[in-house]
Design a protein around this motif. Structure first.
Motif, PDB file in Angstrom:
ATOM      1  N   SER A   1       5.792   5.569 -12.025  1.00  0.00           N
ATOM      2  CA  SER A   1       5.517   4.408 -11.294  1.00  0.00           C
ATOM      3  C   SER A   1       5.075   3.385 -12.265  1.00  0.00           C
ATOM      4  O   SER A   1       4.408   3.575 -13.166  1.00  0.00           O
TER       5      SER A   1
ATOM      6  N   ALA B   1       5.384  -1.676  -8.007  1.00  0.00           N
ATOM      7  CA  ALA B   1       4.636  -2.507  -6.980  1.00  0.00           C
ATOM      8  C   ALA B   1       3.954  -3.846  -7.851  1.00  0.00           C
ATOM      9  O   ALA B   1       3.804  -3.665  -8.965  1.00  0.00           O
TER      10      ALA B   1
ATOM     11  N   GLU C   1      -1.439   7.656  -4.691  1.00  0.00           N
ATOM     12  CA  GLU C   1      -0.411   8.123  -3.820  1.00  0.00           C
ATOM     13  C   GLU C   1       0.969   8.549  -4.718  1.00  0.00           C
ATOM     14  O   GLU C   1       1.366   9.384  -4.399  1.00  0.00           O
ATOM     15  N   GLN C   2       1.163   7.668  -5.720  1.00  0.00           N
ATOM     16  CA  GLN C   2       2.247   7.910  -6.584  1.00  0.00           C
ATOM     17  C   GLN C   2       2.020   9.266  -7.431  1.00  0.00           C
ATOM     18  O   GLN C   2       3.050   9.766  -7.626  1.00  0.00           O
TER      19      GLN C   2
ATOM     20  N   PHE D   1      -1.783  -6.413  -3.283  1.00  0.00           N
ATOM     21  CA  PHE D   1      -3.103  -5.913  -2.887  1.00  0.00           C
ATOM     22  C   PHE D   1      -4.225  -6.645  -2.868  1.00  0.00           C
ATOM     23  O   PHE D   1      -5.285  -6.247  -2.304  1.00  0.00           O
TER      24      PHE D   1
ATOM     25  N   VAL E   1       2.957  -0.666 -11.998  1.00  0.00           N
ATOM     26  CA  VAL E   1       2.146  -1.605 -10.997  1.00  0.00           C
ATOM     27  C   VAL E   1       1.846  -2.687 -12.121  1.00  0.00           C
ATOM     28  O   VAL E   1       1.200  -2.560 -13.117  1.00  0.00           O
TER      29      VAL E   1
ATOM     30  N   TRP F   1      -3.208   3.026  -4.364  1.00  0.00           N
ATOM     31  CA  TRP F   1      -1.626   3.099  -4.673  1.00  0.00           C
ATOM     32  C   TRP F   1      -1.282   4.018  -5.732  1.00  0.00           C
ATOM     33  O   TRP F   1      -0.485   5.061  -5.523  1.00  0.00           O
TER      34      TRP F   1
END
Ligand SMILES: Nc1ncnc2c1ncn2[C@@H]1O[C@H](COP(=O)(O)OP(=O)(O)O)[C@@H](O)[C@H]1O
Ligand SMILES: [Mg+2]
Length: 172
Positions: free
Chosen positions: A70, A24, A62-63, A29, A72, A59
């Motif tokens: 993930s 991401a 959530e991951q 954001f 970011v 976020w």
């Protein structure tokens, strides 16, 4: 983490491709008000930044909950921002991309797809608090080609032997 133009998006896309991780853009954001403020050449205040950093944290939660490895991107220039991002999230590791200002200024001048004017670069370096020894993560130089920097980042993070999508199903 690192100043605008240092190569965060480039490295994050590379990590995502090589490792098969979800990726991401931290910039995504930001509120519309923050984007407009930056586009007009005004640095954000910390009051502008806290909701943005909390959105990135949400976020990440959530991951983590989904068990998704993930990456970011987030400039995360100050220690206080990073403390917000990793508080209560022992899974978080920072990758600080480091470069001298001249190198970044040169790369930014070729970029056409971004709202960060080069005039904000100086304030980015004024704000930058490099990754400290007691923080989770590593720092790497972005000197060199994008593939070289990606390899350096993967090695520094200790992910060289991490399984990739490419190898899924391979026999030993
Ligand atoms: N190792 C590299 N060598 C040359 N150019 C690079 C390298 N890494 C990134 N770039 C270029 O520099 C610019 C800024 O990179 P980008 O990944 O968008 O930085 P950030 O996300 O940190 O703002 C882009 O035009 C990108 O293509
Ligand atoms: Mg970027």
């Amino acid at each position: 983490m690192g100043v605008s133009g240092v190569g965060k998006s480039t490295v994050a896309k590379g990590l995502s491709t090589v490792l098969g991780w979800t990726y991401a853009e931290g910039d995504a954001f930001h509120s519309a008000a923050n984007v407009a403020k930056m586009a007009s050449g005004h640095p954000l205040t910390d009051e502008d930044r806290w909701p943005w950093l909390r959105a990135i944290g949400a976020w990440m939660d959530e991951q983590i909950a989904a068990g998704e490895p993930s990456v970011v991107t987030c400039s995360a220039l100050r220690r206080a921002y990073r403390d917000l991002l990793d508080a209560g999230r022992p899974q978080v590791r920072f990758l600080h991309l480091e470069a001298g200002e001249d190198l970044v200024a040169g790369r930014i001048s070729h970029r056409t797809d971004h709202y960060m004017p080069a005039s904000l670069l100086q304030s980015q370096y004024d704000t930058l608090e490099p990754l400290e020894d007691d923080e989770p993560g590593v720092s790497v130089s972005v000197d060199g080609t994008a593939p070289e920097v990606l390899r350096r980042a993967i090695d520094a993070l200790g992910l060289a032997d991490a399984p990739t999508d490419e190898h899924e199903g391979d026999s030993p």
